[in-house]
Design a protein around this motif. Structure first.
Motif, PDB file in Angstrom:
ATOM      1  N   UNK A 193       0.829  -1.191   0.000  1.00 20.83           N
ATOM      2  CA  UNK A 193       0.000   0.000   0.000  1.00 20.83           C
ATOM      3  C   UNK A 193       0.869   1.248   0.000  1.00 20.83           C
ATOM      4  N   UNK A 194       0.196   2.391  -0.136  1.00 25.42           N
ATOM      5  CA  UNK A 194       0.867   3.671  -0.100  1.00 25.42           C
ATOM      6  C   UNK A 194       0.850   4.362  -1.449  1.00 25.42           C
ATOM      7  N   UNK A 195       1.384   5.570  -1.496  1.00 23.68           N
ATOM      8  CA  UNK A 195       1.355   6.389  -2.709  1.00 23.68           C
ATOM      9  C   UNK A 195       2.654   6.287  -3.509  1.00 23.68           C
ATOM     10  N   UNK A 196       3.491   5.311  -3.184  1.00 18.05           N
ATOM     11  CA  UNK A 196       4.749   5.152  -3.894  1.00 18.05           C
ATOM     12  C   UNK A 196       4.617   4.365  -5.189  1.00 18.05           C
ATOM     13  N   UNK A 197       5.754   4.077  -5.806  1.00 17.73           N
ATOM     14  CA  UNK A 197       5.829   3.435  -7.120  1.00 17.73           C
ATOM     15  C   UNK A 197       6.646   2.151  -7.022  1.00 17.73           C
ATOM     16  N   UNK A 198       6.152   1.109  -7.675  1.00 16.49           N
ATOM     17  CA  UNK A 198       6.908  -0.136  -7.810  1.00 16.49           C
ATOM     18  C   UNK A 198       7.289  -0.261  -9.273  1.00 16.49           C
ATOM     19  N   UNK A 199       8.571  -0.215  -9.535  1.00 19.17           N
ATOM     20  CA  UNK A 199       9.110  -0.072 -10.889  1.00 19.17           C
ATOM     21  C   UNK A 199       9.791  -1.372 -11.309  1.00 19.17           C
ATOM     22  N   UNK A 200       9.189  -2.065 -12.275  1.00 19.82           N
ATOM     23  CA  UNK A 200       9.812  -3.284 -12.796  1.00 19.82           C
ATOM     24  C   UNK A 200      11.083  -3.027 -13.552  1.00 19.82           C
ATOM     25  N   UNK A 201      11.281  -1.767 -13.972  1.00 20.10           N
ATOM     26  CA  UNK A 201      12.558  -1.310 -14.527  1.00 20.10           C
ATOM     27  C   UNK A 201      12.898  -1.980 -15.862  1.00 20.10           C
ATOM     28  N   UNK A 202      11.887  -2.530 -16.540  1.00 21.31           N
ATOM     29  CA  UNK A 202      12.114  -3.155 -17.861  1.00 21.31           C
ATOM     30  C   UNK A 202      13.306  -4.119 -17.828  1.00 21.31           C
ATOM     31  N   UNK A 203      13.300  -4.982 -16.821  1.00 22.66           N
ATOM     32  CA  UNK A 203      14.424  -5.921 -16.666  1.00 22.66           C
ATOM     33  C   UNK A 203      14.193  -7.101 -17.614  1.00 22.66           C
ATOM     34  N   UNK A 204      14.568  -6.920 -18.851  1.00 25.34           N
ATOM     35  CA  UNK A 204      14.326  -7.950 -19.854  1.00 25.34           C
ATOM     36  C   UNK A 204      15.351  -9.074 -19.761  1.00 25.34           C
ATOM     37  N   UNK A 205      14.952 -10.225 -20.297  1.00 24.10           N
ATOM     38  CA  UNK A 205      15.792 -11.421 -20.264  1.00 24.10           C
ATOM     39  C   UNK A 205      15.787 -12.052 -21.653  1.00 24.10           C
ATOM     40  N   UNK A 206      16.927 -12.038 -22.305  1.00 24.71           N
ATOM     41  CA  UNK A 206      17.022 -12.579 -23.667  1.00 24.71           C
ATOM     42  C   UNK A 206      16.750 -14.072 -23.711  1.00 24.71           C
TER      43      UNK A 206
END
Length: 527
Positions: A193-206
């Motif tokens: 919860x909360x007003x923050x951000x969860x960033x997947x950061x475009x962690x791609x996997x070839x």
């Protein structure tokens, strides 16, 4: 306990759709015992801003009654029950740097473990950028991201772990595909919860699916009483939220931006995901906004859905499903990552068995007060072998700018759709279809909708199909039939209107339709 008959502003009852009971459970514990201020400060008191007073949404639907049952509880979280102590565990006190460069996985995990050891509480992430690999949520722990806090996935793929789904699930063999930034496995009473951000950061996997998919952002398996609210998920490297065989899940006021699917949840052939509510969320996703299979008692309400794929895609059985008060519109703001296109596909795509073999029932579905714009088709309902379908009701739906395919209800399984009702529905198509398209053979669909020889509606293998106050329109004259019905037991046309093209053949084509009940049917000139 409070009981009342629910009516909308026009005075019509929700029971015009499938018969249903909506039961909103009271909390199992009192406010004092829960110390819920520790989970959601300033919002957890009765009469606060969290939600309409004191409702925890677990939805139990039935064909046995027409009332909405509301059990008003004492706790105002508006979500799955969370039992927390007033204890607060700040990740910076456990060594988190929050500078966006230092790997803070261990520090965040220490704070979570300390909270769990204390019995319950709230792990707080103050403003900062927290770089992390997989962190494991524990029972009775709330992860709270303050405004300005950003949890970011590290690009180091070996920092991610995955759960093992139950062996009964086909997904159990997928291994690292289940990797996650935040992971819950066999736990209960957890929250983000909360007003923050969860960033997947475009962690791609070839080496991942499609040679690019990396970790999901939040994965949980075999959990109960899970809440996600107010946070934002951005740039997930796979699904933003993915959960399996879990119950009593509430996702409220969450924003999903970019990535693949927004919320994807799956039960197993012998164990549904039960009592899931997705309310007041905003989806701006590259892939399906909401998807999954083996659902029981699901509410999707008051959401904004923008996608470069399908709005809602069901790929297996579901019972007791309500989709209410949502806006679906395209084109997608964020591109479909693997094809780099932005056009939105179906608004609502219910297609049990389309992706792989499933067995079970699609039944007691209500779709009401929905608006769509610039979708390939508003509704694509299809059955593949092994699946059955009972009651589906659509009530008060408007769709404009439909650019590819007629709405369709089509069974390619051994069993037919039993009872489908379209009531107070208006659909406006782009039109422009040619006469020669009317003679094309209809083949079993793949995983998405496709063009059809009718411009307004196509039905195949339906026992009882009703159109009640349905208006079909086009922007440009279309020379295909308005409607084609194949193998329908009873067709009721009550107040159906459509434009009549100057050079079209018979507007309604009926093949092996056993009984037709006609009410008011209007053919109009123009569009």
């Amino acid at each position: 306990m409070v009981y009342y008959n629910h009516t909308n502003n026009s005075g019509s009852r929700l029971s015009q759709g499938p018969h249903l009971i909506l039961r909103i459970h009271a909390r199992e514990r009192s406010l004092n015992n829960c110390h819920c201020e520790g989970a959601f400060p300033e919002r957890s008191r009765i009469g606060g801003n969290l939600m309409p007073p004191a409702l925890n949404e677990r939805f139990i639907l039935s064909g046995a009654a027409r009332k909405v049952f509301l059990t008003v509880g004492l706790i105002t979280l508006g979500q799955a029950a969370i039992t927390v102590a007033a204890g607060v565990f700040n990740v910076r006190d456990y060594g988190a740097a929050g500078d966006g460069e230092t790997l803070d996985t261990a520090a965040i995990q220490k704070a979570i473990d300390a909270c769990a050891t204390a019995g319950a509480g709230r792990v707080v992430m103050p403003p900062g950028k927290y770089l992390s690999g997989t962190v494991h949520l524990k029972s009775n722990v709330t992860l709270f991201l303050e405004a300005g806090a950003r949890l970011m996935g590290t690009t180091k793929l070996d920092e991610y772990k995955h759960p093992i789904p139950p062996a009964s699930m086909p997904e159990s063999r997928w291994g690292k595909w289940h990797r996650a930034l935040i992971l819950g496995d066999g736990v209960e009473n957890i929250a983000i919860a909360g007003d923050g951000v969860i960033d997947g950061n475009k962690v791609f996997d070839a080496t991942g699916e499609e040679k690019m998919r990396g970790p999901h952002t939040f994965v949980f398996v075999n959990c109960r009483n899970v809440t996600v609210r107010d946070v934002s998920f951005v740039d997930s490297a796979n699904y933003a939220i993915f959960f399996m065989v879990s119950d009593d899940v509430s996702i409220r006021n969450v924003t999903f931006t970019g990535g693949w699917d927004g919320v994807h949840f799956r039960g197993s052939p012998d164990r549904d995901c039960r009592n899931v509510s997705i309310v007041g969320c905003e989806f701006y996703t590259g892939d399906d906004s909401i998807a999954g299979r083996y659902w029981e008692n699901t509410l999707i309400s008051d959401c904004i859905v923008n996608s470069s794929c399908n709005g809602i895609r069901l790929i297996g059985p579901a019972k007791h499903l309500i989709i209410h008060g949502c806006l679906f519109y395209g084109p997608g703001i964020h591109p479909h990552r693997t094809s780099n296109r932005n056009n939105m596909l179906a608004g609502i795509n219910l297609q049990p068995g389309a992706w792989d073999a499933t067995k079970g029932e699609l039944d007691d579905v209500l779709i009401s007060d929905v608006t769509m714009h610039n979708v390939s088709t508003p509704f694509h309902f299809s059955l593949k072998p092994g699946n059955t379908a009972g009651s589906i009701t659509l009530d008060r739906v408007t769709a404009t700018g439909v650019y590819r395919a007629a709405a369709s209800v089509e069974s390619w399984a051994e069993e037919s759709f039993k009872n489908v009702v379209f009531r107070d529905v208006t659909i406006s198509y782009k039109g422009g279809g040619k006469r020669q398209k009317a003679g094309e053979e209809v083949k079993s669909p793949g995983v998405d909708d496709r063009g059809l020889p009718a411009w307004g509606f196509y039905a195949r293998n339906v026992q009882d199909l009703m159109f009640d106050n349905v208006r079909l329109r086009y922007e440009k004259e279309d020379l295909r039939p308005v409607m084609i019905c194949d193998r329908v037991g009873r067709l009721t046309l009550q107040d159906l209107s459509f434009p009549e093209a100057d050079q079209s053949d018979e507007p309604i084509v009926l093949n092996d339709v056993k009984h037709v009940q006609r009410g008011t049917m209007k053919k109009e000139t123009g569009n």
